[in-house]
Scaffold this active site. Structure first.
Site, PDB file in Angstrom:
ATOM      1  N   GLU A 172       0.830  -1.213   0.000  1.00  0.00           N
ATOM      2  CA  GLU A 172       0.000   0.000   0.000  1.00  0.00           C
ATOM      3  C   GLU A 172       0.867   1.267   0.000  1.00  0.00           C
ATOM      4  O   GLU A 172       0.614   2.219   0.733  1.00  0.00           O
ATOM      5  CB  GLU A 172      -0.960  -0.012   1.197  1.00  0.00           C
ATOM      6  CG  GLU A 172      -1.968  -1.140   1.107  1.00  0.00           C
ATOM      7  CD  GLU A 172      -3.014  -1.135   2.213  1.00  0.00           C
ATOM      8  OE1 GLU A 172      -2.693  -0.688   3.327  1.00  0.00           O
ATOM      9  OE2 GLU A 172      -4.139  -1.578   1.949  1.00  0.00           O
ATOM     10  N   GLU A 193      -6.609  -7.430  -1.677  1.00  0.00           N
ATOM     11  CA  GLU A 193      -7.271  -7.343  -0.371  1.00  0.00           C
ATOM     12  C   GLU A 193      -8.762  -7.085  -0.619  1.00  0.00           C
ATOM     13  O   GLU A 193      -9.172  -5.982  -0.958  1.00  0.00           O
ATOM     14  CB  GLU A 193      -6.662  -6.237   0.502  1.00  0.00           C
ATOM     15  CG  GLU A 193      -5.245  -6.551   0.947  1.00  0.00           C
ATOM     16  CD  GLU A 193      -4.715  -5.588   2.018  1.00  0.00           C
ATOM     17  OE1 GLU A 193      -5.489  -4.746   2.518  1.00  0.00           O
ATOM     18  OE2 GLU A 193      -3.511  -5.689   2.338  1.00  0.00           O
TER      19      GLU A 193
END
Length: 615
Positions: free
Chosen positions: A164, A248
Site C-alpha cells: 500500500e 485485499e
C-alpha cells in the site's frame, strides 16, 4: 493443481496467471502465521480449503523475526518455512507479502522498534541506512523460504513488494514523487537480488496507483468492487492487459479499543465474490481467518481526533473463519458461491477444536508492581527518556522523581505515549490517556514526596505518515504549571517479556489472598496476581476479564494479550494447545486495580462487541 514437492512454473503471461502453461484463477485467503499457534496451522489451512480457496496469503513480520539487530528467530509460531510447507501439503498455493512494511494492524507495521535508534535512519524512503537493513532482512528471509518458491518445488507463486505504498505517497507530499518511486523500485530489486524469481506485485487502492505501482510488478487493487474500474486502472499501469486481482477483498474490518467492532454482512460478501468470479477476477480475502494479536503485537492507527487508536488483542476481523477457527454464516455463503465456479472438489470444513469452560480459577497471591519495580536499579537522567533510549521495545516504564519542596497545580505530559497512571507517594491520583487526548491533570505534591508515572506502550502506529514518529514512553518534557521538571529522574524498566515471578519479588510485598484480601495494601496499585488451576481435559477457551480494569494475562508463561474493561473486547482467547492436563499457571498484571480480585473464570463463547462506559 500439480503436487507440492515438484518444480513448476508460474508466470504472468498474456493477461493471465499461468501455472505450468495453463491459465489459473487465484482464490486466496489471508492468514498470518504468528497470529495462530503453530499446532493449529493445518486446521486453519483445511478451513481455507473448505471455503473453496486454492491459495493462502501471508505477510512476513520483520519485527517478529529480528527482535534485536542481527538476532533472528524462525522457531515455533514464527516458523514461516513450516507454515508454507504445511500450506503446500494441504494443496494451497502461497502468496508471500514480506513488506518490509506490512501495516496489518501489527506493532509498528512490522518494523523492528530498534530501527528508530539507528543514526541517520529514515523509514520507508530512499535512505541508505534504511535500505541497508531492508536488504539484510530480505536476504535472511530468502535463506529461510527461497527454496519454497514454485520454481524450486515449493508452493510460493508470487511475492509482494512493499505494501500500500501509494497510500503513503499520498500522505508524504513533502518527499518528491521521484524519490518515492526510486525507493519502491529498489525494494523490488532487493527481492530479485536476494533470489526471489517468482512474479512480484504491488497492492494499493485503485486511485493510488500513480504513487504505488512500480515497473516489473503487477499492480493489484485493494478493496476495488467496481470491475470496470479495476480493469481500467490495471490496464493503464500494466500494458493494457491483466491479470486482474483484488489482493485485499475485505469480508470484515479491523477493530479498535473504545469503538464498536465493525460487522460486514455475509450477503454483501457473497454477492461481491460472485461478481469477481463471473468476471475472471482473482481475489484474496483479507482476512479469511484473522487470529489473535498475542503478547504486545497489536499496533495502532492514528487520527487527529484520538491521536492514537490502539487495535484489539483479538484479530477476529469479523472474518469468515472466527478467531478460534469456527465456521460462520459468512464462511458458508462464500463456500456456496465458490463451489459454482471451480473445477476442483471443495472438502467439508475441519472438525471444530474442542472448547472448555473453567468456572473458577482461584488467585492465591498478589504483589504491588510499583514496589516490585523499585527493587531494581533505575536508569538516571536529567529528564524522562523514551523506551527506545532505555533499549526496551514493549511493556511499561515507571518514571519517578523526588520533590524536596511542595508543588501543586497542573501536571502536563504532552509527550505521553500512550497511557499513564500517576501516583504520589504510592497513592493513585490520576490517569492520563493518549486516546482521549488527556495529557494533563491537577496535582498536589507535598513536601519530601515522590511523583511516579507508570507508562504503558499500547502499540506503535502501523499505518500512515505518523509511522515515522513512533517512540514510546515520555517523549517530551514533563511540566507542572508550565515549568519543565528537570533533574534526577529515575526510570524503572518493566518490559513484561516474561511473566512476573512472585517468587523473585521481595517476600514482604507478596500477599496471600487465601487468608485475607489486603485491599489497603493493593487497591489502586498496579498489581500482579498469580494462581494455579488443574485440568482433566484441555480445549480452547476464553478468559472473562470484564470485571477487571486494564492489563495483560499470562497462561503457562505465554502472554495472551491485553484486556481493557472499556471494550469492545471483554474476553481473551486461550488456545487449548497452551493448556495442559494437570496443573496450569496464570499470572495477571492489572494496572488500574480499583478492586482486589481473588478469582477469574473462562467462558465458551467470546465477547468481542460490548462497550462499557467510563475511561
Amino acid at each position: 493443481m500439480a503436487m507440492y514437492g515438484q518444480k513448476h512454473s508460474f508466470e504472468i503471461k498474456g493477461g493471465d496467471f499461468v501455472y505450468d502453461g495453463e491459465p489459473v484463477r487465484i482464490i486466496s485467503g489471508e492468514m498470518h502465521y504468528p497470529r495462530i499457534p503453530h499446532q493449529y496451522w493445518r486446521h486453519r489451512m483445511q478451513m481455507l480449503k473448505a471455503m473453496g480457496l486454492n491459495a493462502v496469503a501471508t505477510y512476513v513480520f520483520w519485527n517478529a523475526h529480528e527482535p534485536e539487530p542481527g538476532k533472528w528467530d524462525f522457531t515455533g509460531d514464527k516458523n514461516l518455512a513450516g507454515y508454507i510447507k504445511t500450506a503446500g501439503e494441504e494443496g494451497l498455493m502461497v502468496i508471500l507479502r514480506p513488506g518490509p512494511y506490512v501495516c496489518a494492524e501489527w506493532e509498528f507495521g512490522g518494523y523492528p522498534w530498534w530501527l528508530q535508534n539507528i543514526e541517520g535512519m529514515e523509514l520507508r524512503r530512499d535512505n541508505e541506512q534504511f535500505l541497508r537493513f531492508t536488504q539484510l532482512y530480505i536476504n535472511r528471509l530468502y535463506q529461510e523460504v527461497g527454496n519454497l518458491q514454485v520454481t524450486k518445488g515449493g508452493p510460493i507463486i508470487m511475492v509482494q513488494a512493499e505494501n500500500e505504498f501509494g497510500s503513503y505517497v499520498s500522505q508524504r507530499k513533502d518527499i518528491p514523487l521521484e524519490e518515492h518511486r526510486a525507493y519502491n523500485a529498489k525494494i523490488v530489486q532487493q527481492l530479485k537480488n536476494a533470489g526471489f524469481e517468482v512474479p512480484t506485485f504491488t497492492s494499493d487502492g485503485s486511485w493510488l496507483f500513480e504513487g504505488g505501482t512500480t515497473p516489473g510488478a503487477l499492480p493489484t487493487a485493494n478493496g476495488e468492487s467496481n470491475i470496470e474500474n479495476l480493469k481500467k486502472v490495471v490496464n493503464e499501469y500494466h500494458g493494457g492487459q491483466g491479470p486482474y486481482m483484488v489482493a485485499e477483498f475485505y469480508p470484515g474490518w479491523l477493530a479498535h479499543w473504545v469503538e464498536p467492532h465493525p460487522q460486514v454482512s455475509a450477503t454483501s460478501i457473497a454477492r461481491q465474490t460472485e461478481k469477481y468470479l463471473q468476471n475472471d477476477v482473482s481475489i484474496n480475502y483479507y482476512m479469511a481467518h484473522g487470529g489473535t494479536n498475542f503478547g504486545f503485537t497489536s499496533g495502532a492507527n492514528y487520527d487527529k481526533k484520538h491521536d492514537i487508536q490502539p487495535d484489539l488483542t483479538s484479530y477476529d476481523y469479523n472474518a469468515p473463519v472466527t478467531e478460534a477457527g469456527w465456521v460462520t454464516p459468512k464462511f458458508d455463503s462464500i463456500r456456496n458461491i465458490v463451489k459454482k465456479y471451480v473445477n476442483y472438489t471443495v472438502p467439508e470444513a475441519a472438525a471444530k477444536i474442542p472448547v472448555i469452560e473453567i468456572s473458577s480459577i482461584k488467585l492465591t497471591k498478589a504483589a504491588d508492581m510499583l514496589e516490585a519495580a523499585r527493587e531494581q536499579k533505575p536508569v538516571e537522567s536529567d529528564k524522562p527518556v523514551t523506551f527506545e533510549k532505555l533499549n526496551q521495545g514493549y511493556g511499561y516504564v515507571l518514571y519517578s522523581r523526588h520533590f524536596n519542596q511542595p508543588v501543586n497545580g497542573k501536571l502536563e505530559i504532552e509527550g505521553l505515549r500512550d497511557y499513564a497512571l500517576v501516583y504520589v507517594n504510592g497513592e493513585k491520583v490520576g490517569e492520563l490517556n493518549r486516546y482521549f487526548n488527556n495529557y494533563s491533570m491537577d496535582i498536589n505534591i507535598p513536601f519530601n514526596s515522590n511523583l511516579e508515572i507508570f507508562v504503558e506502550n499500547m502499540g506503535r502506529i502501523n499505518y500512515g505518515s505518523e509511522i515515522v514518529r513512533n517512540t514510546k514512553g515520555i517523549i517530551s518534557p514533563v511540566k507542572i504549571n508550565g515549568n519543565i521538571i528537570e533533574g534526577e529522574w529515575e526510570m524503572y524498566r518493566i518490559p513484561m517479556d516474561k511473566a512476573p515471578d512472585l517468587e523473585k519479588i521481595k517476600k514482604s510485598n507478596v500477599h496471600n489472598l487465601t487468608t485475607a484480601i489486603p485491599e489497603k495494601l493493593l487497591m489502586g496499585k498496579p498489581a500482579v496476581y498469580s494462581g494455579t488451576f488443574n485440568l482433566t481435559e484441555t480445549g480452547d477457551t476464553f478468559i472473562d476479564m470484564e470485571s477487571w480494569g486494564k492489563g495483560i494475562v499470562f497462561i503457562n508463561g505465554i502472554n495472551i494479550g491485553r484486556y481493557w474493561k472499556i471494550g469492545p473486547q471483554q474476553t481473551l482467547y486461550i488456545p487449548g494447545v497452551w493448556l495442559r492436563k494437570g496443573q496450569n499457571e496464570i499470572v495477571i498484571f492489572e494496572q488500574q486495580n480499583d478492586k482486589v480480585h481473588s478469582e477469574v473464570k473462562t467462558v465458551k463463547v467470546p465477547v468481542l462487541n460490548k462497550l462499557n462506559d467510563g475511561q
